[in-house]
Structures are given as structure tokens and as C-alpha cells.
Design a protein around this motif. Structure first.
Motif, PDB file in Angstrom:
ATOM      1  N   PRO A 325     -11.990  94.222  39.988  1.00  0.00           N
ATOM      2  CA  PRO A 325     -12.427  93.928  41.362  1.00  0.00           C
ATOM      3  C   PRO A 325     -11.623  92.797  41.991  1.00  0.00           C
ATOM      4  CG  PRO A 325     -14.317  94.216  39.915  1.00  0.00           C
ATOM      5  CD  PRO A 325     -13.110  94.219  39.038  1.00  0.00           C
ATOM      6  N   GLU A 326     -11.315  92.940  43.263  1.00  0.00           N
ATOM      7  CA  GLU A 326     -10.485  91.964  43.962  1.00  0.00           C
ATOM      8  C   GLU A 326     -11.114  90.581  43.989  1.00  0.00           C
ATOM      9  OE1 GLU A 326      -7.447  92.066  45.160  1.00  0.00           O
ATOM     10  OE2 GLU A 326      -7.152  94.128  44.480  1.00  0.00           O
ATOM     11  N   ASP A 327     -12.445  90.513  44.137  1.00  0.00           N
ATOM     12  CA  ASP A 327     -13.084  89.194  44.186  1.00  0.00           C
ATOM     13  C   ASP A 327     -12.969  88.474  42.853  1.00  0.00           C
ATOM     14  OD1 ASP A 327     -14.724  91.041  42.960  1.00  0.00           O
ATOM     15  OD2 ASP A 327     -16.583  90.157  43.710  1.00  0.00           O
ATOM     16  N   PHE A 328     -13.012  89.240  41.764  1.00  0.00           N
ATOM     17  CA  PHE A 328     -12.859  88.618  40.448  1.00  0.00           C
ATOM     18  C   PHE A 328     -11.417  88.151  40.235  1.00  0.00           C
ATOM     19  CE2 PHE A 328     -12.061  89.225  35.788  1.00  0.00           C
ATOM     20  CZ  PHE A 328     -12.706  88.064  35.392  1.00  0.00           C
ATOM     21  N   LEU A 329     -10.438  88.966  40.641  1.00  0.00           N
ATOM     22  CA  LEU A 329      -9.037  88.549  40.539  1.00  0.00           C
ATOM     23  C   LEU A 329      -8.780  87.291  41.369  1.00  0.00           C
ATOM     24  CD1 LEU A 329      -6.665  91.663  40.599  1.00  0.00           C
ATOM     25  CD2 LEU A 329      -6.965  89.970  38.794  1.00  0.00           C
ATOM     26  N   SER A 330      -9.421  87.233  42.527  1.00  0.00           N
ATOM     27  CA  SER A 330      -9.275  86.044  43.368  1.00  0.00           C
ATOM     28  C   SER A 330      -9.826  84.812  42.652  1.00  0.00           C
ATOM     29  CB  SER A 330     -10.009  86.260  44.692  1.00  0.00           C
ATOM     30  OG  SER A 330      -9.952  85.101  45.499  1.00  0.00           O
ATOM     31  N   ASP A 331     -10.936  84.981  41.934  1.00  0.00           N
ATOM     32  CA  ASP A 331     -11.498  83.865  41.159  1.00  0.00           C
ATOM     33  C   ASP A 331     -10.531  83.396  40.077  1.00  0.00           C
ATOM     34  OD1 ASP A 331     -13.788  83.933  42.674  1.00  0.00           O
ATOM     35  OD2 ASP A 331     -14.965  85.086  41.225  1.00  0.00           O
ATOM     36  N   ILE A 332      -9.852  84.350  39.423  1.00  0.00           N
ATOM     37  CA  ILE A 332      -8.893  83.994  38.375  1.00  0.00           C
ATOM     38  C   ILE A 332      -7.729  83.202  38.963  1.00  0.00           C
ATOM     39  CG2 ILE A 332      -7.278  84.896  36.655  1.00  0.00           C
ATOM     40  CD1 ILE A 332     -10.204  85.179  35.885  1.00  0.00           C
ATOM     41  N   HIS A 333      -7.231  83.638  40.117  1.00  0.00           N
ATOM     42  CA  HIS A 333      -6.152  82.902  40.788  1.00  0.00           C
ATOM     43  C   HIS A 333      -6.595  81.473  41.103  1.00  0.00           C
ATOM     44  CE1 HIS A 333      -2.899  85.792  41.489  1.00  0.00           C
ATOM     45  NE2 HIS A 333      -3.829  86.729  41.648  1.00  0.00           N
ATOM     46  N   LYS A 334      -7.825  81.317  41.587  1.00  0.00           N
ATOM     47  CA  LYS A 334      -8.336  79.989  41.923  1.00  0.00           C
ATOM     48  C   LYS A 334      -8.450  79.112  40.671  1.00  0.00           C
ATOM     49  CE  LYS A 334     -10.961  81.489  45.980  1.00  0.00           C
ATOM     50  NZ  LYS A 334     -12.316  81.702  46.564  1.00  0.00           N
ATOM     51  N   VAL A 335      -8.883  79.711  39.581  1.00  0.00           N
ATOM     52  CA  VAL A 335      -9.010  78.950  38.329  1.00  0.00           C
ATOM     53  C   VAL A 335      -7.649  78.428  37.878  1.00  0.00           C
ATOM     54  CG1 VAL A 335      -9.483  79.189  35.859  1.00  0.00           C
ATOM     55  CG2 VAL A 335     -11.125  80.060  37.518  1.00  0.00           C
ATOM     56  N   LEU A 336      -6.627  79.294  37.921  1.00  0.00           N
ATOM     57  CA  LEU A 336      -5.296  78.898  37.465  1.00  0.00           C
ATOM     58  C   LEU A 336      -4.656  77.856  38.385  1.00  0.00           C
ATOM     59  CD1 LEU A 336      -3.846  82.338  36.310  1.00  0.00           C
ATOM     60  CD2 LEU A 336      -4.569  80.436  34.863  1.00  0.00           C
ATOM     61  N   GLU A 337      -5.082  77.825  39.640  1.00  0.00           N
ATOM     62  CA  GLU A 337      -4.535  76.856  40.584  1.00  0.00           C
ATOM     63  C   GLU A 337      -5.403  75.609  40.726  1.00  0.00           C
ATOM     64  OE1 GLU A 337      -4.260  79.138  44.116  1.00  0.00           O
ATOM     65  OE2 GLU A 337      -2.664  80.476  43.361  1.00  0.00           O
ATOM     66  N   SER A 338      -6.503  75.552  39.996  1.00  0.00           N
ATOM     67  CA  SER A 338      -7.457  74.450  40.149  1.00  0.00           C
ATOM     68  C   SER A 338      -6.927  73.161  39.533  1.00  0.00           C
ATOM     69  CB  SER A 338      -8.792  74.825  39.508  1.00  0.00           C
ATOM     70  OG  SER A 338      -8.626  75.009  38.107  1.00  0.00           O
ATOM     71  N   SER A 339      -7.494  72.055  39.987  1.00  0.00           N
ATOM     72  CA  SER A 339      -7.189  70.746  39.401  1.00  0.00           C
ATOM     73  C   SER A 339      -8.130  70.476  38.240  1.00  0.00           C
ATOM     74  CB  SER A 339      -7.344  69.655  40.459  1.00  0.00           C
ATOM     75  OG  SER A 339      -8.703  69.555  40.870  1.00  0.00           O
ATOM     76  N   SER A 340      -7.847  69.454  37.475  1.00  0.00           N
ATOM     77  CA  SER A 340      -8.678  69.137  36.310  1.00  0.00           C
ATOM     78  C   SER A 340     -10.118  68.815  36.710  1.00  0.00           C
ATOM     79  CB  SER A 340      -8.066  67.957  35.544  1.00  0.00           C
ATOM     80  OG  SER A 340      -7.930  66.835  36.396  1.00  0.00           O
ATOM     81  N   LYS A 341     -10.305  68.245  37.894  1.00  0.00           N
ATOM     82  CA  LYS A 341     -11.659  67.900  38.351  1.00  0.00           C
ATOM     83  C   LYS A 341     -12.477  69.129  38.714  1.00  0.00           C
ATOM     84  CE  LYS A 341     -10.383  63.337  40.154  1.00  0.00           C
ATOM     85  NZ  LYS A 341     -10.344  62.466  41.367  1.00  0.00           N
ATOM     86  N   GLU A 342     -11.802  70.233  39.033  1.00  0.00           N
ATOM     87  CA  GLU A 342     -12.497  71.458  39.440  1.00  0.00           C
ATOM     88  C   GLU A 342     -12.831  72.369  38.272  1.00  0.00           C
ATOM     89  OE1 GLU A 342     -10.690  72.434  43.796  1.00  0.00           O
ATOM     90  OE2 GLU A 342      -9.250  72.470  42.125  1.00  0.00           O
ATOM     91  N   ARG A 343     -12.327  72.045  37.100  1.00  0.00           N
ATOM     92  CA  ARG A 343     -12.533  72.921  35.939  1.00  0.00           C
ATOM     93  C   ARG A 343     -13.825  72.576  35.196  1.00  0.00           C
ATOM     94  NH1 ARG A 343      -7.049  71.632  34.331  1.00  0.00           N
ATOM     95  NH2 ARG A 343      -5.709  72.639  35.865  1.00  0.00           N
ATOM     96  N   ILE A 344     -14.147  73.420  34.233  1.00  0.00           N
ATOM     97  CA  ILE A 344     -15.351  73.213  33.428  1.00  0.00           C
ATOM     98  C   ILE A 344     -15.208  71.910  32.646  1.00  0.00           C
ATOM     99  CG2 ILE A 344     -16.785  74.176  31.596  1.00  0.00           C
ATOM    100  CD1 ILE A 344     -15.732  76.957  32.440  1.00  0.00           C
ATOM    101  N   SER A 345     -16.099  70.991  32.865  1.00  0.00           N
ATOM    102  CA  SER A 345     -15.959  69.655  32.279  1.00  0.00           C
ATOM    103  C   SER A 345     -16.127  69.650  30.762  1.00  0.00           C
ATOM    104  CB  SER A 345     -16.982  68.698  32.912  1.00  0.00           C
ATOM    105  OG  SER A 345     -18.313  69.174  32.703  1.00  0.00           O
ATOM    106  N   ASP A 346     -16.830  70.643  30.230  1.00  0.00           N
ATOM    107  CA  ASP A 346     -17.060  70.687  28.776  1.00  0.00           C
ATOM    108  C   ASP A 346     -15.842  71.174  27.999  1.00  0.00           C
ATOM    109  OD1 ASP A 346     -19.640  69.758  29.021  1.00  0.00           O
ATOM    110  OD2 ASP A 346     -20.512  71.770  29.173  1.00  0.00           O
ATOM    111  N   LEU A 347     -14.832  71.649  28.701  1.00  0.00           N
ATOM    112  CA  LEU A 347     -13.616  72.110  28.027  1.00  0.00           C
ATOM    113  C   LEU A 347     -12.575  70.998  28.009  1.00  0.00           C
ATOM    114  CD1 LEU A 347     -13.154  75.691  29.570  1.00  0.00           C
ATOM    115  CD2 LEU A 347     -14.160  75.112  27.353  1.00  0.00           C
ATOM    116  N   HIS A 348     -11.976  70.778  26.870  1.00  0.00           N
ATOM    117  CA  HIS A 348     -10.867  69.832  26.792  1.00  0.00           C
ATOM    118  C   HIS A 348     -10.000  70.167  25.583  1.00  0.00           C
ATOM    119  CE1 HIS A 348     -12.813  67.654  23.469  1.00  0.00           C
ATOM    120  NE2 HIS A 348     -13.927  67.665  24.180  1.00  0.00           N
ATOM    121  N   MET A 349      -8.799  69.641  25.568  1.00  0.00           N
ATOM    122  CA  MET A 349      -7.856  69.886  24.482  1.00  0.00           C
ATOM    123  C   MET A 349      -8.332  69.195  23.207  1.00  0.00           C
ATOM    124  SD  MET A 349      -5.124  71.644  25.671  1.00  0.00           S
ATOM    125  CE  MET A 349      -3.561  71.097  25.003  1.00  0.00           C
TER     126      MET A 349
END
Length: 419
Positions: A325-349
Motif C-alpha cells: 500500500p502506498e500509505d505504508f511505503l510513504s511511512d517507510i520513506h519517512k522513517v528512513l528520512e527521520s532524525s534520531s529524535k523522531e525515531r523509536i526511543s527504545d531502539l539504540h545501537m
């Protein structure tokens, strides 16, 4: 009969059925589309449709491809080397080299644009649900020293704090995760992330995919780190040195296959099981393949979604394929272009630990290492069953509590067979 039996057995295995399904939904002009198993009926029916002579087809294949320069031979035996060499000369000296070029399929892609950004729902026969995210990937044939895919897979599948697995398990979506490069043929490689889903996770598979892309975005924004490569290098060396002794047939087959690759002779035994060179630029190039326009999804489940509308011809697997679905692909694009503050805070290296540069000297009985005011003892116990030796490694650490009283902690680390 032998080939037919192998095919019948493979058709009872869900993994092979899924592989055949992915192959059938690929570029029909690429060798990857072909089935790896067959029988006389498939040969006869296919050639009769083409109006071809099956015997002549085999003769043409022999003439064009059966050449010494495309073959590798491994002989393993208890006889003296001179005798083994004599046998090889007697049996294979007359084999001609017709000098055809080595096969390399880099002129076409196994997945065309129509195959990408699609999601496939496949019906499994066995219990359990799986999510597969598959990317066409960098060909690592000449990158056997650095293997950048191993750096990426190590981070995606790690199980510590801040990892994908810890997060999706806490959500009740998944049980396990793995990631690896899959070499299809020279010039053709995939990178696949596999997730063992729960029933709840199967219904939320889009959310699981988003989490994985959040982590991919995080890896991309940080330059490759030497200490992570060093850790992978040490783990690979320990695994290689402590691997189980394989059977003679498996060893010779594995070695002959490895000889087909562009490896220096001194590394034929270890092959790509060891990592020898840190190449940050190669890792960055490999990461560039993990994009929102360069993947496909498969959800394999015995019951979800239930509305399969197609059947794969070669294995009979029920499936449904559609564009993401296009809306889901759009979400993936946004995730890949997001800043560290916009990402899931519980995830880290993964965090660098004091153990990453710890040098431990093993003796036959005990290895001792110092960690500041803490002490640690590692005991190596040898057991000698009738067939082979096994190593059992345990760890004992001494700490101080809040009242400055020492206390000990013991933990069994691993048990493995040696060569």
C-alpha cells in the motif's frame, strides 16, 4: 528416480515451498526463476512443448558446459598422497578443457521493478508464522575479506538492550529474528531479514517492518565502527576454531564449492567464515541497498490472511501477491528520512563494553583476567567421550556490594565440540 524422490521430499518442506514460490515470482529470464528440483515428467513435458529432443538437449549441454576449467575436485582419503594423485590422474586426465568463460549473471536482475515493493502472503503447512523482508543486495564475491553484510546482519539480529528483538518481543509481536546475505549465483545476491512472528505480530506485520526500518535508519546515520567489526571478527574466529568435525562427504563438497570462488588458496579452508579487513566504505555501499524502493515482503502463515487467491504451479502453495500500500511505503520513506529524535526511543545501537577488548589467556584448566577492582575466573573443563572432545566453559565473577562485601557470580558460558 533419485531426482524425482528428492523433489517429492522437498515439496513436503515449507522452506523449500517458500523458496519455489519466491523463484516463480521473479524475472523469468533470469536463472533464479528456474526450479532446483525436477523429474522425468517435468523434463519431458517442458521439452515436448518446445518441440525439442531431450537426448539432444543433454548432448548440447555436455558439449557447451562440461569443461575442466569449470570444475573443482577434492579427494579425501587415508591413502598416501602419491597414490591419491595417481588415481586422480588415471580417472580425470582425459577430461578436456573447452575454455568456456565462468558463468556470471550480472547483466540482468532476478527481480524487476514490478517485483519490488510487493507483499506476498503464503500459506504454510506447518505451524508458525514468519515475516521475510528481502532486498536485492551488493555482490560480495570480491569482498571476501570484509564481508560488509556481516556487519549489518550482526546489528540487526543482536539480542541485547535497544535491539529490534527486545523491542518487538516486549510488544508481543515476535519470538526471534535473523538476518543474512544469501548468494543466489555469481552476480546475484539477496539480503534477508527473517522474523518469527506471534499471532498478534502477524496481524501487525507492517508495524514490525517499520521497527526494522527504524533500526536501518539508525545504522545508516552512524559511520561504521571498528570495535563492532573487531567483535564480529573475534566471534567468527572462535566459532571457526570450535566447530564440530564434519563428515568426509560434507567436507569435500563444501571445499569444492569454496574453490569455485575467487579465494586465495591459503584461505580455502576458512573461506568466508573469517573476517579479515575493516572496510567502512564497503559497509556504507552495502547499506545503500536497504531502501524503501528496493525490497519485497513475504508473510508465511498457515492461517493468515486466509484469502489466498493463487496457487504456485510447481509446488502447489497457495498465495496472494499485491503491491505494498502506498500509505505504508510513504511511512517507510519517512522513517528512513527521520532524525534520531523522531525515531523509536527504545531502539539504540549496542553499547561498547569493557569486555570488547579483554584479552583472555586460556590454559588447559584456568584462564584469569583482571577488570579493575573486579576479578573474573574462567574455567575450561575437558571431557573426553568416546567419539570426540568437548569444551565446557564457565565464568566466575567477584564483585563488591553496597557494604563493600565481596560476592561471586557463576555462569555457564557455552559447551562445544572441537575439531
Amino acid at each position: 528416480m533419485e531426482a524425482g524422490s528428492e523433489r517429492d521430499q522437498a515439496l513436503q518442506d515449507d522452506q523449500w515451498r517458500l523458496v519455489l514460490l519466491i523463484k516463480s515470482l521473479s524475472n523469468p529470464e533470469h536463472p533464479y526463476h528456474r526450479t532446483p528440483h525436477g523429474n522425468m515428467q517435468i523434463l519431458q513435458d517442458g521439452l515436448q512443448e518446445q518441440g525439442a529432443d531431450i537426448c539432444q538437449k543433454f548432448a548440447d549441454w555436455y558439449k557447451n558446459h562440461y569443461s575442466a576449467n569449470r570444475m573443482k575436485l577434492v579427494v579425501l582419503g587415508s591413502e598416501p598422497l602419491d597414490l591419491l594423485e595417481q588415481w586422480v590422474g588415471e580417472l580425470f586426465a582425459d577430461l578436456q578443457s573447452k575454455e568456456p568463460p565462468q558463468n556470471h549473471w550480472d547483466s540482468g536482475e532476478p527481480w524487476l521493478s514490478d517485483h519490488l515493493c510487493t507483499e506476498i502472503f503464503a500459506k504454510k503447512m506447518e505451524p508458525g508464522q514468519f515475516l521475510y523482508i528481502m532486498f536485492p543486495f551488493l555482490d560480495e564475491e570480491q569482498l571476501y575479506q570484509s564481508q560488509p553484510s556481516q556487519y549489518i546482519s550482526h546489528l540487526i539480529k543482536h539480542k541485547g538492550r535497544g535491539s529490534i528483538l527486545v523491542y518487538i518481543k516486549a510488544k508481543g509481536w515476535a519470538k526471534k529474528i535473523s538476518a543474512s546475505r544469501i548468494t543466489i549465483c555469481p552476480g546475484c545476491t539477496f539480503f534477508t531479514v527473517s522474523v518469527g512472528l506471534t499471532e498478534k505480530g502477524t496481524e501487525q506485520y507492517h508495524e514490525v517492518v517499520k521497527v526494522i526500518f527504524h533500526y536501518i535508519a539508525m545504522i545508516k546515520e552512524r559511520p561504521p565502527e571498528q570495535w563492532i567489526f573487531d567483535k564480529i571478527e573475534r566471534q567468527a574466529e572462535a566459532k571457526f576454531r570450535c566447530q564440530k568435525k564434519s563428515s568426509a562427504s560434507d567436507f569435500t563438497l563444501d571445499l569444492a564449492s569454496r574453490m569455485q570462488r575467487a579465494l586465495p588458496r591459503k584461505w580455502l579452508l576458512s573461506g568466508d567464515r573469517l573476517w579479515r579487513k575493516f572496510e567502512p566504505d564497503a559497509i556504507k555501499e552495502a547499506m545503500s541497498y536497504l531502501r524503501a524502493d528496493n525490497f519485497r515482503i513475504m508473510v508465511a502463515s498457515p492461517g493468515y490472511p486466509g484469502n489466498w487467491d493463487s496457487r504456485e504451479e510447481r509446488c502447489g502453495t497457495k498465495y496472494k501477491a499485491q503491491k505494498i500500500p502506498e500509505d505504508f511505503l510513504s511511512d517507510i520513506h519517512k522513517v528512513l528520512e527521520s532524525s534520531s529524535k523522531e525515531r523509536i526511543s527504545d531502539l539504540h545501537m549496542p553499547h561498547k563494553t569493557p569486555f570488547s577488548k579483554l584479552a583472555v589467556r586460556l590454559t588447559a584448566q584456568k584462564a584469569v583476567a583482571s577488570l579493575g577492582r573486579y576479578s573474573k575466573s574462567i574455567w575450561l573443563a575437558m571431557k573426553l567421550p568416546f567419539d570426540q572432545a568437548k569444551h565446557h566453559l564457565a565464568r566466575r565473577r567477584t564483585f563488591e556490594d553496597s557494604n563493600n562485601k565481596p560476592f561471586a557470580e557463576e555462569k555457564a558460558l557455552w559447551s562445544t565440540s572441537t575439531l
